[in-house]
Design an enzyme around this catalytic site. Sequence first.
Site, PDB file in Angstrom:
ATOM      1  N   GLU A   1      19.068 -78.233  70.803  1.00 32.07           N
ATOM      2  CA  GLU A   1      20.527 -78.425  70.629  1.00 32.07           C
ATOM      3  C   GLU A   1      21.352 -77.562  71.583  1.00 32.07           C
ATOM      4  OE1 GLU A   1      21.563 -78.143  66.454  1.00 32.07           O
ATOM      5  OE2 GLU A   1      20.303 -79.864  65.951  1.00 32.07           O
TER       6      GLU A   1
ATOM      7  N   GLU B   1      14.831 -84.332  64.517  1.00 33.92           N
ATOM      8  CA  GLU B   1      15.505 -83.810  63.316  1.00 33.92           C
ATOM      9  C   GLU B   1      16.256 -84.975  62.687  1.00 33.92           C
ATOM     10  OE1 GLU B   1      17.832 -80.201  63.299  1.00 33.92           O
ATOM     11  OE2 GLU B   1      16.589 -79.282  64.865  1.00 33.92           O
TER      12      GLU B   1
END
Length: 507
Positions: A177, A296
């Site tokens: 991320e 995720e």
Amino acid sequence: MAQQITKAKMALDKEFVISEIDPRLYGSFIEHLGRAVYGGVYEPGHPTADEHGFRQDVIDLVKELQVPIVRYPGGNMVSAYNWEDGVGPKENRPRRLELAWRVIETNQVGTNEFMDWAKKANTEVMMAVNLGTRGIDAARNLLEYCNHPGGTYWSDLRKEHGYKDPHNIKTWCLGNEMDGPWQVGQKTAHEYGRLAAETAKAMRLVDPSIELVSCGSSNSDMPTFPEWEATTLDHTYDYVDFISLHQYYGNRSNDTANYLAKSMDMENFIQTVISTCDYIKAKKRSKKTINLSFDEWNVWFHSNQQDKEIEPWSIAPPQLEDVYTFEDALLVGSLLNAMLRHADRVKMAAMAQLVNVIAPIMTETGGGVWKQSIFYPYYYTSVYGRGVALNPVVTSPKYDSKDFTDVPYLDSSVVYNEEKEELVIFATNRHLENTLSVDIDIRSFEGFEVVEHVVLENEDAKAINTLQNEQVKPHNKGESYNDGGKLVGILPKFSWNMIRLKKTKNK
């Protein structure tokens, strides 16, 4: 009162192949966060703990799920993690301020311990490297430590730590991320793309056999999505195999009909990332195809408020411990359907996470273990969703909700396992009041009979499971039957279903 019946249709054919399903689609994730590691997989002194401190009751449930790969050690925490802190004699390991979740990391579990656990749980590891505070050097050293046979500084250090044979970790994530302002060491798309490309090149020199995952957007609501994917892939395209997708869902407005449609958002996300990858492929005139790692995904919103109240700098506090409802399980079933419908490009995924932290498995410290509602669709799809994904031709009545139009009441995916002569239909009935009667054309599956129809249903959308009381669990009394060359699937209102057919020997 008898439920009213809504009709739908589906046509199946052995030739309607989307793709072989990569088993890694059913992966999961364990981060050094909350009680995922400490108090989850690792609890020395627990009645079921083995000689290494791993809870056997947790391992048993992970093995039941048949999890093929687990992402580790993060997640947000990897962006300020020094992997060297977690190897060597435990008494010499430093305690660190863990900045992502603002806790104390004791480093009592690190790379080698987690590899030990993965072997016991029959799973592979998807290892993430720190591209927040670190970069090429730390990544190549960790890879050398893990995968090089010996005769060098880092590989010999692994041997010194008691691991003669290399771990041979094949799948590596280039950071986590990195577009997120919450990330330690956040990067612009160009900064990340350059660093990831150069890290990938160095890692491939150490071990050319590895697969690499480039960071995609943190979620599809990021203001830079999908420009982030396009810009970073411009740098990394020739050096990586996958790009990551992350997305979490929640029923914050308490609108069940709208909530159950959110798998359509996931599908749109997947399609947009595929389009972006293929744009860069065309731009580069490349013959290579980049696949997707949805590493995720889950429901995450229940614990948001209580997580704000956690005392900073404690050790393994209960963080992100969402208690999942029946309606959450239905959405999870549909999210799995969405990925299976794109099995030609979604080759890996990781339900985030596996134990205690937004997880299908929950533990009591010093006590028992139990299955959350979301365990069940994950379990059945993982165990029976192996083979090739088929593309069903579906005709279903639809509804409109707050955020979505033309939402099919019937949400489905289909898997054919030729070796086992097994056909499996996963289906969610999104209708909150009506039974869905589905006429399924299975003429190309002559001699296939229903052997099991599992149903997950509950009158209470908010029903939950606890250690003492399991309110949400499946039954196998589903009503499906063959009618000539047609299968009639009866899907109760507001339910998730698995209809499994096998070829009978006498036909």
